[in-house]
Design a protein around this motif. Sequence first.
Motif, PDB file in Angstrom:
ATOM      1  N   TYR A   1      31.415 -15.800  26.417  1.00 37.83           N
ATOM      2  CA  TYR A   1      32.557 -16.106  27.281  1.00 37.83           C
ATOM      3  C   TYR A   1      33.877 -15.987  26.514  1.00 37.83           C
ATOM      4  O   TYR A   1      34.872 -15.489  27.034  1.00 37.83           O
ATOM      5  N   ASN A   2      33.864 -16.441  25.244  1.00 40.29           N
ATOM      6  CA  ASN A   2      35.072 -16.399  24.403  1.00 40.29           C
ATOM      7  C   ASN A   2      35.040 -15.222  23.432  1.00 40.29           C
ATOM      8  O   ASN A   2      35.509 -15.334  22.306  1.00 40.29           O
ATOM      9  N   ARG A   3      34.507 -14.102  23.839  1.00 43.54           N
ATOM     10  CA  ARG A   3      34.333 -12.957  22.943  1.00 43.54           C
ATOM     11  C   ARG A   3      35.657 -12.522  22.343  1.00 43.54           C
ATOM     12  O   ARG A   3      36.645 -12.342  23.047  1.00 43.54           O
TER      13      ARG A   3
ATOM     14  N   ARG B   1      39.102 -15.211  26.432  1.00 44.43           N
ATOM     15  CA  ARG B   1      38.221 -15.753  27.467  1.00 44.43           C
ATOM     16  C   ARG B   1      38.055 -14.778  28.615  1.00 44.43           C
ATOM     17  O   ARG B   1      38.997 -14.093  28.994  1.00 44.43           O
ATOM     18  N   SER B   2      36.869 -14.763  29.136  1.00 44.11           N
ATOM     19  CA  SER B   2      36.583 -13.928  30.292  1.00 44.11           C
ATOM     20  C   SER B   2      37.361 -14.456  31.485  1.00 44.11           C
ATOM     21  O   SER B   2      37.655 -15.649  31.578  1.00 44.11           O
ATOM     22  N   GLU B   3      37.685 -13.580  32.410  1.00 43.03           N
ATOM     23  CA  GLU B   3      38.385 -14.031  33.610  1.00 43.03           C
ATOM     24  C   GLU B   3      37.424 -14.668  34.594  1.00 43.03           C
ATOM     25  O   GLU B   3      37.831 -15.432  35.447  1.00 43.03           O
ATOM     26  N   LYS B   4      36.153 -14.346  34.482  1.00 43.73           N
ATOM     27  CA  LYS B   4      35.150 -14.968  35.343  1.00 43.73           C
ATOM     28  C   LYS B   4      34.374 -15.982  34.526  1.00 43.73           C
ATOM     29  O   LYS B   4      34.360 -15.944  33.311  1.00 43.73           O
TER      30      LYS B   4
ATOM     31  N   ASN C   1      34.765 -19.358  34.598  1.00 41.41           N
ATOM     32  CA  ASN C   1      35.475 -20.572  34.194  1.00 41.41           C
ATOM     33  C   ASN C   1      34.742 -21.840  34.619  1.00 41.41           C
ATOM     34  O   ASN C   1      34.679 -22.809  33.870  1.00 41.41           O
TER      35      ASN C   1
END
Length: 159
Positions: free
Chosen positions: A82-84, A88-91, A93
């Motif tokens: 998710y925190n690559r 942070r990914s937009e999806k 959350n």
Amino acid sequence: MERDDSNYLDALKEAVEQSKASIGISSVPLGIILLQLKYLAEVSSLLLKLLATMGVFTLFAATILAWFLAITFQSTYAMEVYNRNGVRSEKGNKYAAWIVSYGRGGSAFGEEHLINVSRTLVGPFWILCLIGYACLIMFILALIWQTPAEAAQVPFSSS
């Protein structure tokens, strides 16, 4: 210069798979014991009952620790994906917030948290597994070497 965490993520994914496999290390012998529960209920030897009870207890506790470790590894892997690369990914959350809600504070399910949990639980897991396996080996040996009079008291029929 942007950091490349793909190697770390691959290693973490492998650790997730190994943590899942550790559940089997403790739960398979536990399952075998539980399949023989009908026979074990008929055992009259106190030593055999004690060894079987200790084996079941320690392997059950080891399975719980392995399960907790596997969940921690899986959640940490999910948070790292998710925190690559620090982005942070937009999806996801809501899912990320749900995972973090099970941890203590904002650093839950990060690399440091994973190391602390692993450092705390891996040793006890292996100690419990070793005790459980030792109890099962002693149980089998005691069963094999019991006197014929004791063996006659316990029928081996499956009916």
